[in-house]
Design a protein around this motif. Structure first.
Motif, PDB file in Angstrom:
ATOM      1  N   SER A 151      41.226   6.664  -6.154  1.00 50.48           N
ATOM      2  CA  SER A 151      39.969   7.155  -6.051  1.00 50.48           C
ATOM      3  C   SER A 151      39.806   8.601  -6.004  1.00 50.48           C
ATOM      4  O   SER A 151      40.798   9.419  -5.722  1.00 50.48           O
ATOM      5  N   GLU A 152      38.422   8.871  -6.080  1.00 51.60           N
ATOM      6  CA  GLU A 152      38.270  10.477  -5.950  1.00 51.60           C
ATOM      7  C   GLU A 152      38.699  10.923  -4.336  1.00 51.60           C
ATOM      8  O   GLU A 152      39.277  12.139  -4.581  1.00 51.60           O
ATOM      9  N   GLU A 153      38.576  10.297  -3.396  1.00 50.97           N
ATOM     10  CA  GLU A 153      39.081  10.528  -1.978  1.00 50.97           C
ATOM     11  C   GLU A 153      40.555  10.788  -2.387  1.00 50.97           C
ATOM     12  O   GLU A 153      41.026  11.845  -1.392  1.00 50.97           O
ATOM     13  N   GLU A 154      41.221   9.691  -2.381  1.00 50.82           N
ATOM     14  CA  GLU A 154      42.658   9.874  -2.703  1.00 50.82           C
ATOM     15  C   GLU A 154      43.201  11.123  -3.678  1.00 50.82           C
ATOM     16  O   GLU A 154      44.236  11.616  -3.031  1.00 50.82           O
ATOM     17  N   GLU A 156      41.506  13.937  -3.973  1.00 56.57           N
ATOM     18  CA  GLU A 156      41.296  15.082  -3.267  1.00 56.57           C
ATOM     19  C   GLU A 156      42.292  15.269  -2.339  1.00 56.57           C
ATOM     20  O   GLU A 156      42.584  16.571  -1.867  1.00 56.57           O
ATOM     21  N   ARG A 157      42.865  14.259  -1.530  1.00 53.74           N
ATOM     22  CA  ARG A 157      44.134  14.292  -0.627  1.00 53.74           C
ATOM     23  C   ARG A 157      45.197  14.942  -1.209  1.00 53.74           C
ATOM     24  O   ARG A 157      46.010  15.768  -0.807  1.00 53.74           O
ATOM     25  N   TYR A 158      45.387  14.450  -2.602  1.00 60.40           N
ATOM     26  CA  TYR A 158      46.519  14.994  -3.289  1.00 60.40           C
ATOM     27  C   TYR A 158      46.432  16.517  -3.426  1.00 60.40           C
ATOM     28  O   TYR A 158      47.326  17.264  -3.339  1.00 60.40           O
ATOM     29  N   GLU A 160      44.624  18.548  -1.661  1.00 56.47           N
ATOM     30  CA  GLU A 160      44.933  19.289  -0.422  1.00 56.47           C
ATOM     31  C   GLU A 160      46.393  19.514   0.042  1.00 56.47           C
ATOM     32  O   GLU A 160      46.495  20.716   0.720  1.00 56.47           O
TER      33      GLU A 160
END
Length: 161
Positions: A151-154, A156-158, A160
């Motif tokens: 997902s977009e959230e996952e 973004e975590r990558y 970071e």
């Protein structure tokens, strides 16, 4: 400068094996320049000729670091080593991201825009980008290699980490 339209899935050219380049001329140089402008405009790190509707073994990679812009014509993988799993996206699959396993290291032989042969070695993200683009030239899509969609959230975590 020309921004070319990016071909998106399910266009059949994306799953076809591309033809070798045999003519190294101004037309090829112009295509490479236009591919570069298109890639930058689309905020990509690589672009293969079939993604702009050209069924030729031509790809460019620029991951935005000191390695600069790599132009690969008729590339062949000579050696790979190691393993990495990381997120990938593709300009031909807007909004689709997934984890893909690839070699950590790659050595490639290719030609430049003037037809001169060279070899390059790459590791980590640079190797990932090179291998993704070479896959395009063989009609292999990254979606066939995704072990897990992100997902977009996952994603973004990558980014970071």
């Amino acid at each position: 400068m020309a921004i070319l339209p990016i071909v998106t899935y399910p266009n059949e050219i994306l799953e076809q094996k591309c033809d070798k380049v045999t003519v190294f001329d101004k037309k090829l140089a112009k295509l490479l320049d236009n591919m570069y402008d298109t890639m930058i405009e689309a905020d990509g790190v690589g672009l293969a000729a079939p993604q702009v509707g050209v069924k030729k073994q031509i790809a460019i990679v620029d991951i935005g670091d000191d390695s600069g812009t790599l132009e690969m014509i008729n590339p062949e993988i000579l050696e790979t080593d190691g393993e990495q799993i990381g997120p990938e996206g593709c300009l031909s699959f807007p909004g689709v991201y997934g984890e893909v396993k690839r070699p950590y290291y790659v050595r490639v032989r290719a030609k430049d825009r003037k037809g001169r042969e060279y070899e390059i070695e790459a590791e980590d993200f640079f190797a990932r980008a090179i291998l993704h683009e070479i896959d395009h030239l063989q009609g292999i899509l990254f979606t066939k290699k995704i072990s897990k969609y992100l997902s977009e959230e996952e994603l973004e975590r990558y980014e970071e980490e």
